[in-house]
Scaffold this motif. Sequence first.
Motif, short mmCIF file in Angstrom:
data_model
loop_
_atom_site.label_atom_id
_atom_site.label_comp_id
_atom_site.label_asym_id
_atom_site.label_seq_id
_atom_site.Cartn_x
_atom_site.Cartn_y
_atom_site.Cartn_z
N ALA A 15 16.37 -11.39 -7.72
CA ALA A 15 15.19 -11.64 -8.62
C ALA A 15 14.78 -10.64 -9.66
O ALA A 15 15.19 -9.49 -9.53
CB ALA A 15 13.83 -11.67 -7.71
N PRO A 16 14.59 -11.15 -10.88
CA PRO A 16 14.32 -10.11 -11.89
C PRO A 16 13.10 -9.12 -11.60
O PRO A 16 12.10 -9.65 -10.75
CB PRO A 16 13.95 -11.23 -13.29
CG PRO A 16 13.86 -12.47 -12.70
CD PRO A 16 14.23 -12.65 -11.23
N ALA A 17 13.17 -8.08 -12.43
CA ALA A 17 11.98 -7.16 -12.14
C ALA A 17 10.67 -7.67 -12.45
O ALA A 17 9.69 -7.23 -11.66
CB ALA A 17 12.36 -5.99 -12.97
N ALA A 18 10.63 -8.44 -13.47
CA ALA A 18 9.22 -8.98 -13.97
C ALA A 18 9.33 -10.39 -13.79
O ALA A 18 10.51 -11.20 -14.16
CB ALA A 18 9.11 -8.78 -15.48
N LEU A 19 8.46 -11.12 -13.05
CA LEU A 19 8.30 -12.21 -12.55
C LEU A 19 7.21 -13.04 -13.53
O LEU A 19 6.07 -12.48 -13.98
CB LEU A 19 8.06 -12.69 -11.31
CG LEU A 19 9.05 -11.77 -10.14
CD1 LEU A 19 8.46 -11.96 -8.87
CD2 LEU A 19 10.24 -12.61 -10.41
N PRO A 20 7.48 -14.32 -13.73
CA PRO A 20 6.47 -15.06 -14.34
C PRO A 20 5.09 -15.26 -13.74
O PRO A 20 5.15 -15.18 -12.40
CB PRO A 20 7.03 -16.44 -14.63
CG PRO A 20 8.23 -16.57 -13.78
CD PRO A 20 8.46 -15.22 -13.46
N GLU A 21 4.15 -15.34 -14.42
CA GLU A 21 2.69 -15.63 -13.55
C GLU A 21 2.35 -16.77 -13.36
O GLU A 21 2.68 -17.62 -14.22
CB GLU A 21 1.47 -14.55 -14.26
CG GLU A 21 1.86 -13.04 -14.42
CD GLU A 21 0.80 -12.37 -15.08
OE1 GLU A 21 -0.58 -13.09 -15.18
OE2 GLU A 21 0.78 -11.35 -15.46
N PRO A 22 1.89 -17.33 -12.64
CA PRO A 22 1.68 -16.73 -11.14
C PRO A 22 2.80 -16.93 -10.49
O PRO A 22 3.39 -18.03 -10.36
CB PRO A 22 0.31 -17.44 -10.71
CG PRO A 22 0.32 -18.76 -11.05
CD PRO A 22 1.03 -18.79 -12.58
N THR A 23 3.28 -15.97 -9.49
CA THR A 23 4.39 -15.86 -8.74
C THR A 23 3.84 -15.37 -7.48
O THR A 23 3.31 -14.21 -7.58
CB THR A 23 5.50 -15.05 -9.15
OG1 THR A 23 6.23 -15.69 -10.34
CG2 THR A 23 6.66 -15.09 -8.31
N ILE A 24 4.17 -16.10 -6.42
CA ILE A 24 3.59 -15.55 -5.15
C ILE A 24 4.81 -14.48 -4.69
O ILE A 24 6.02 -14.91 -4.78
CB ILE A 24 3.77 -16.84 -3.95
CG1 ILE A 24 2.54 -17.68 -4.32
CG2 ILE A 24 3.60 -15.93 -2.41
CD1 ILE A 24 2.44 -18.89 -3.47
N ILE A 25 4.32 -13.21 -4.27
CA ILE A 25 5.30 -12.05 -3.97
C ILE A 25 5.68 -12.10 -2.49
O ILE A 25 4.54 -11.98 -1.99
CB ILE A 25 4.83 -10.97 -4.57
CG1 ILE A 25 4.55 -11.22 -5.90
CG2 ILE A 25 5.80 -9.68 -4.31
CD1 ILE A 25 5.76 -11.25 -6.96
N GLY A 26 6.68 -11.79 -2.13
CA GLY A 26 7.05 -11.18 -0.61
C GLY A 26 6.90 -12.39 0.51
O GLY A 26 7.04 -12.15 1.47
N ALA A 27 7.37 -13.53 0.01
CA ALA A 27 7.62 -14.68 0.73
C ALA A 27 8.90 -14.78 1.42
O ALA A 27 9.94 -14.05 0.91
CB ALA A 27 7.57 -16.08 0.03
N GLU A 28 8.89 -15.35 2.59
CA GLU A 28 10.37 -15.44 3.44
C GLU A 28 10.59 -17.07 3.72
O GLU A 28 9.69 -17.84 4.25
CB GLU A 28 10.15 -14.76 4.77
CG GLU A 28 9.94 -13.16 4.49
CD GLU A 28 9.99 -12.48 5.87
OE1 GLU A 28 10.46 -12.86 6.85
OE2 GLU A 28 9.52 -11.40 5.98
N LEU A 29 11.89 -17.37 3.63
CA LEU A 29 12.08 -18.72 4.20
C LEU A 29 12.30 -18.70 5.62
O LEU A 29 12.77 -17.88 6.34
CB LEU A 29 13.58 -19.22 3.77
CG LEU A 29 13.77 -19.27 2.12
CD1 LEU A 29 15.26 -19.33 1.68
CD2 LEU A 29 12.87 -20.49 1.71
N VAL A 30 11.72 -19.76 6.23
CA VAL A 30 11.51 -20.18 7.74
C VAL A 30 12.00 -21.43 8.05
O VAL A 30 11.57 -22.43 7.49
CB VAL A 30 9.93 -19.62 8.06
CG1 VAL A 30 9.80 -20.02 9.70
CG2 VAL A 30 9.56 -18.53 7.68
N ASP A 31 12.94 -21.29 9.10
CA ASP A 31 13.45 -22.75 9.49
C ASP A 31 12.38 -23.23 10.34
O ASP A 31 11.87 -22.90 11.29
CB ASP A 31 14.79 -22.47 10.29
CG ASP A 31 15.90 -22.10 9.08
OD1 ASP A 31 15.65 -22.43 8.03
OD2 ASP A 31 16.82 -21.27 9.70
#
Length: 84
Positions: free
Chosen positions: A68-84
Amino acid sequence: MKPLKHLYLHFQDGQRLILRFPQQSDDPGSIARNLRKQLESPFLSIQVDGDLLLIPRESIKYLQVCPAPAALPEPTIIGAELVD
């Protein structure tokens, strides 16, 4: 040498396209602005092997940029994980 990024394009029809490219800028603000411009455009435009590739946005299911880029577009949810 600039760090390499990977773009995974997942299409509505189930196909996938993987691209590798050098980091486009060292300025996090510029990266976020350019990403937003690409997302607002009806076409994703990418130069590939000297050719211009225009991909209609409506054919794309989702995009994955790795890492991921250092700067993310707003709004971006941070710290999510993919879950099966």
